[in-house]
Design a protein around this motif. Structure first.
Motif, PDB file in Angstrom:
ATOM      1  N   LEU A 118      53.426  20.564   3.329  1.00 45.16           N
ATOM      2  CA  LEU A 118      54.158  21.722   3.779  1.00 45.16           C
ATOM      3  C   LEU A 118      52.900  22.856   4.041  1.00 45.16           C
ATOM      4  N   GLY A 119      51.848  22.528   3.128  1.00 43.94           N
ATOM      5  CA  GLY A 119      50.727  23.687   3.226  1.00 43.94           C
ATOM      6  C   GLY A 119      50.304  23.815   4.939  1.00 43.94           C
ATOM      7  N   ASN A 120      50.441  22.832   5.323  1.00 43.86           N
ATOM      8  CA  ASN A 120      50.005  22.682   7.007  1.00 43.86           C
ATOM      9  C   ASN A 120      50.737  23.884   7.682  1.00 43.86           C
ATOM     10  N   ARG A 121      51.720  24.301   7.402  1.00 42.25           N
ATOM     11  CA  ARG A 121      52.805  25.005   7.832  1.00 42.25           C
ATOM     12  C   ARG A 121      52.190  26.485   8.158  1.00 42.25           C
ATOM     13  N   VAL A 122      51.362  26.723   7.066  1.00 43.34           N
ATOM     14  CA  VAL A 122      50.830  28.180   6.940  1.00 43.34           C
ATOM     15  C   VAL A 122      49.399  28.543   7.813  1.00 43.34           C
ATOM     16  N   GLU A 123      49.687  29.408   8.615  1.00 44.60           N
ATOM     17  CA  GLU A 123      48.572  29.759   9.511  1.00 44.60           C
ATOM     18  C   GLU A 123      48.166  31.049   9.615  1.00 44.60           C
ATOM     19  N   ARG A 124      46.802  31.333  10.073  1.00 46.47           N
ATOM     20  CA  ARG A 124      46.269  32.667  10.363  1.00 46.47           C
ATOM     21  C   ARG A 124      46.578  33.388   9.077  1.00 46.47           C
ATOM     22  N   PHE A 125      46.013  32.946   8.041  1.00 49.57           N
ATOM     23  CA  PHE A 125      46.141  33.359   6.758  1.00 49.57           C
ATOM     24  C   PHE A 125      44.740  34.566   6.675  1.00 49.57           C
ATOM     25  N   THR A 126      45.206  35.925   6.213  1.00 48.44           N
ATOM     26  CA  THR A 126      44.204  36.890   6.435  1.00 48.44           C
ATOM     27  C   THR A 126      44.550  37.570   5.132  1.00 48.44           C
ATOM     28  N   LEU A 127      43.478  38.262   4.313  1.00 49.97           N
ATOM     29  CA  LEU A 127      43.467  38.922   3.498  1.00 49.97           C
ATOM     30  C   LEU A 127      43.061  40.486   3.944  1.00 49.97           C
ATOM     31  N   ILE A 128      43.361  41.609   3.471  1.00 47.77           N
ATOM     32  CA  ILE A 128      42.919  42.905   3.783  1.00 47.77           C
ATOM     33  C   ILE A 128      42.737  43.684   2.562  1.00 47.77           C
ATOM     34  N   ASP A 129      41.507  44.202   2.547  1.00 47.29           N
ATOM     35  CA  ASP A 129      41.125  44.985   1.131  1.00 47.29           C
ATOM     36  C   ASP A 129      41.756  46.306   1.369  1.00 47.29           C
ATOM     37  N   GLU A 130      41.563  46.962   0.071  1.00 55.22           N
ATOM     38  CA  GLU A 130      42.057  48.280   0.103  1.00 55.22           C
ATOM     39  C   GLU A 130      41.683  49.412   1.157  1.00 55.22           C
ATOM     40  N   GLY A 131      40.580  49.058   1.743  1.00 52.30           N
ATOM     41  CA  GLY A 131      40.229  49.897   2.789  1.00 52.30           C
ATOM     42  C   GLY A 131      40.729  49.664   4.043  1.00 52.30           C
ATOM     43  N   GLY A 132      41.628  48.526   4.155  1.00 49.72           N
ATOM     44  CA  GLY A 132      42.183  48.201   5.304  1.00 49.72           C
ATOM     45  C   GLY A 132      41.676  47.223   6.019  1.00 49.72           C
ATOM     46  N   ASN A 133      40.373  46.669   5.738  1.00 52.44           N
ATOM     47  CA  ASN A 133      39.465  45.858   6.404  1.00 52.44           C
ATOM     48  C   ASN A 133      40.279  44.513   6.116  1.00 52.44           C
ATOM     49  N   GLU A 134      40.005  43.908   7.384  1.00 56.78           N
ATOM     50  CA  GLU A 134      40.446  42.417   7.200  1.00 56.78           C
ATOM     51  C   GLU A 134      39.364  41.382   6.716  1.00 56.78           C
ATOM     52  N   ILE A 135      39.680  40.297   5.707  1.00 58.00           N
ATOM     53  CA  ILE A 135      38.702  39.563   5.549  1.00 58.00           C
ATOM     54  C   ILE A 135      39.360  38.136   5.741  1.00 58.00           C
ATOM     55  N   GLN A 136      38.269  37.438   6.427  1.00 55.03           N
ATOM     56  CA  GLN A 136      38.941  36.134   7.008  1.00 55.03           C
ATOM     57  C   GLN A 136      38.528  34.868   5.765  1.00 55.03           C
ATOM     58  N   PRO A 137      39.621  34.594   5.016  1.00 58.86           N
ATOM     59  CA  PRO A 137      39.221  33.470   4.124  1.00 58.86           C
ATOM     60  C   PRO A 137      39.032  31.966   4.923  1.00 58.86           C
ATOM     61  N   ARG A 138      38.495  31.093   4.096  1.00 55.56           N
ATOM     62  CA  ARG A 138      38.135  29.703   4.527  1.00 55.56           C
ATOM     63  C   ARG A 138      39.475  28.870   3.883  1.00 55.56           C
ATOM     64  N   LYS A 139      39.728  28.037   4.887  1.00 51.83           N
ATOM     65  CA  LYS A 139      40.799  27.100   4.735  1.00 51.83           C
ATOM     66  C   LYS A 139      40.084  25.901   3.916  1.00 51.83           C
ATOM     67  N   ILE A 140      40.337  25.648   2.775  1.00 51.21           N
ATOM     68  CA  ILE A 140      39.767  24.625   2.049  1.00 51.21           C
ATOM     69  C   ILE A 140      40.483  23.251   1.899  1.00 51.21           C
ATOM     70  N   ALA A 141      41.893  23.356   2.224  1.00 51.29           N
ATOM     71  CA  ALA A 141      42.778  22.241   2.086  1.00 51.29           C
ATOM     72  C   ALA A 141      44.318  22.758   2.947  1.00 51.29           C
ATOM     73  N   PRO A 142      45.219  22.082   3.159  1.00 50.67           N
ATOM     74  CA  PRO A 142      46.392  22.664   3.916  1.00 50.67           C
ATOM     75  C   PRO A 142      46.997  23.626   2.837  1.00 50.67           C
ATOM     76  N   GLY A 143      47.167  24.612   3.269  1.00 53.19           N
ATOM     77  CA  GLY A 143      47.778  25.806   2.274  1.00 53.19           C
ATOM     78  C   GLY A 143      46.915  26.236   1.159  1.00 53.19           C
ATOM     79  N   GLN A 144      45.491  25.839   1.204  1.00 50.69           N
ATOM     80  CA  GLN A 144      44.678  26.629   0.189  1.00 50.69           C
ATOM     81  C   GLN A 144      43.539  27.451   0.913  1.00 50.69           C
ATOM     82  N   PHE A 145      43.335  28.429   0.490  1.00 53.93           N
ATOM     83  CA  PHE A 145      42.159  29.194   0.872  1.00 53.93           C
ATOM     84  C   PHE A 145      41.429  29.985   0.009  1.00 53.93           C
ATOM     85  N   ASP A 146      40.282  30.349   0.597  1.00 56.87           N
ATOM     86  CA  ASP A 146      39.160  30.740  -0.598  1.00 56.87           C
ATOM     87  C   ASP A 146      38.635  31.965   0.377  1.00 56.87           C
TER      88      ASP A 146
END
Ligand SMILES: [Zn+2]
Length: 483
Positions: A53-81
């Motif tokens: 099921l984790g494979n269905r999650v795409e383009r995972f992006t984090l956004i900090d309080e300043g509104g800047n996008e952070i690109q996490p690393r995909k470490i496994a299906p549905g797992q981001f660092d």
């Protein structure tokens, strides 16, 4: 359809929230939200026997309080660092219907007409872990004229307050039809779509009859609000196929389309009696652990017993279902006890948990009824469980929980006045000698080819007849009636 989702940013830091946007032209949703700040994010990867099921999650992006996008690393299906912790996130989930049709009652999917959105596989696992008793706010942005329905508390247009993210199910679609009733203080909704051989009203009445019968077993309703989502499969399937699952207060049922009204209503009655029973057991019990042998197999038995009382199943059909279960359970032999098999339900213990346990429930009910001169039945065990171990309303997450197998076996032994039954049939590996077990109750067991047949003896005592009559036997019933 490009509605703004900026409202998400105004929610307080403690409140977990998400906006789920359904794109009208593709099987995908875009999720934006906020949770506890974290640098590691993970999503559900497998559920029941469904994997990946984790494979269905795409383009995972984090956004900090300043509104800047952070690109996490995909470490496994549905797992981001992520190199930096953040609270806000955005991602897409591909929701093409699963390849295996029966899985469609258990995971989120969406097609051109409708969809099932289950938060368990849509939201980060932290939504379940970090909620600390507070509710999550879930909003939906839908294309016109789509609507969303759920058993969750509606806070406004397309907005819900969700108590238990792992259990929440939402039905979305452009043509959904709903009906509502109050049954013994519980608000019940039917949400359906597509064409059926029966009228919505007939499905609704059947649901009401079953809820009333179950209430008589337990003496109480399980929740204040519940719903049945009745959808066609998103895949092409045979007309006889159905798949169902109950999460907390939502029963999801996908059904093939039988052409005859009577046939389709009969098909509907089987999963409805079984799944509605789950609203109480296990969903309204503060019990945990793998006690599937009880909440599945015993439920199959009790639901069939109720269907017989309601005239949805004839007595010969009821006996036939026990015989089929007995035949199925022989395949798995006597390697494991029911308790052991429950820990292997999704691999090799399935027939024990459902079929053998159904036969054992029948044997238990017969013995208890006989010993008590028809004053008690398995229903007494259910009533005691719901009275003594309720998962009360909104506090279910914090309720004191006990091991299901320990509690249930204790209650079964207490009602029958001995620990022998539980020891022999539930805690030990056992090969059931069905003819010997059923003979004392005026039931004979024959084997025709590879099939077992259970029938009422020609000569039965008054006591045997009285007991069997309670289970739906009447002397005029002869042989299995064709449906
Ligand atoms: Zn079940």
């Amino acid at each position: 359809m490009a509605l703004s989702v900026s409202a998400v940013a105004t929610v307080s830091a403690q409140q977990m929230s998400a906006n789920i946007r359904v794109a009208s032209d593709s099987s995908r949703v875009i999720v934006e939200g906020r949770s506890t700040p974290a640098s590691v994010w993970s999503f559900l990867d497998n559920y029941a026997s469904i994997v990946g099921l984790g494979n269905r999650v795409e383009r995972f992006t984090l956004i900090d309080e300043g509104g800047n996008e952070i690109q996490p690393r995909k470490i496994a299906p549905g797992q981001f660092d992520s190199p930096k912790a953040a609270a806000r996130f955005r991602y897409e989930v591909s929701l093409k219907p699963p390849l295996m049709a029966p899985d469609s009652a258990m995971v989120s999917w969406i097609n051109n007409d409708r969809g099932l959105l289950m938060l368990a596989d849509l939201l980060p696992l932290s939504f379940r872990r970090d909620s600390n008793g507070s509710n999550a706010i879930i909003r939906f942005t839908l294309p016109q004229p789509w609507r969303v329905y759920s058993s969750e508390i509606a806070k406004g247009q397309n907005e819900f307050e969700v108590r238990d993210v792992g259990q929440a199910v939402f039905a979305v679609g452009s043509q959904l039809r709903t009906s509502q009733m109050n049954e013994s203080g519980m608000l019940f909704s039917l949400v359906t779509d597509g064409e059926w051989a029966f009228a919505d009203r007939e499905a609704f009445e059947l649901a009401g009859k079953v809820l009333k019968a179950h209430r008589e077993v337990f003496g109480t309703m399980p929740v204040r609000q519940a719903s049945l989502i009745l959808f066609p499969f998103p895949q092409a399937v045979g007309p006889n196929q159905w798949s169902a699952e109950t999460r907390r207060s939502t029963v999801t049922l996908l059904m093939g389309k039988l052409p005859s009204r009577v046939g389709a209503l009969t098909q509907l009655s089987t999963p409805v009696t079984h799944e509605f029973f789950h609203l109480w057991v296990p969903n309204a019990l503060a019990l945990e652990g793998d006690y599937d042998w009880f909440y599945e197999g015993f439920t199959v038995y009790q639901a069939a017993q109720i269907a017989t009382q309601l005239g949805m199943l004839t007595f010969p059909e009821f006996l036939n279902s026990i015989a089929r279960a007995y035949d199925a359970s022989k395949i798995e032999a006597d390697q494991w006890s029911l308790v052991e098999a429950s820990t292997r339900r999704f691999t090799i213990g399935r027939t024990s948990v459902y079929s053998k346990s159904q036969v054992v429930a029948f044997l238990y009910d017969l013995r208890l009824r006989s010993l008590s001169h028809n004053k008690k039945s398995l229903a007494d065990v259910y009533r005691r469980l719901i009275r003594e171990h309720p998962a009360i309303g909104d506090n279910s997450r914090t309720a004191k929980t006990n091991d299901g197998t320990d509690v249930v076996t204790k209650e079964l032994s207490a009602e029958i006045g001995s620990e022998d039954f539980v020891h022999l049939f539930i805690r030990s590996p056992v090969s059931i000698n069905l003819p010997a077990e059923l003979a004392p109750f005026g039931l004979k067991v024959e084997t025709i080819g590879l099939r077992t047949r259970i029938a009422v003896d020609e000569k039965i005592s008054k006591q045997q007849r009285d007991l069997l009559r309670q289970l739906g036997y009447n002397d005029a019933t002869r042989g299995p009636r064709s449906k």
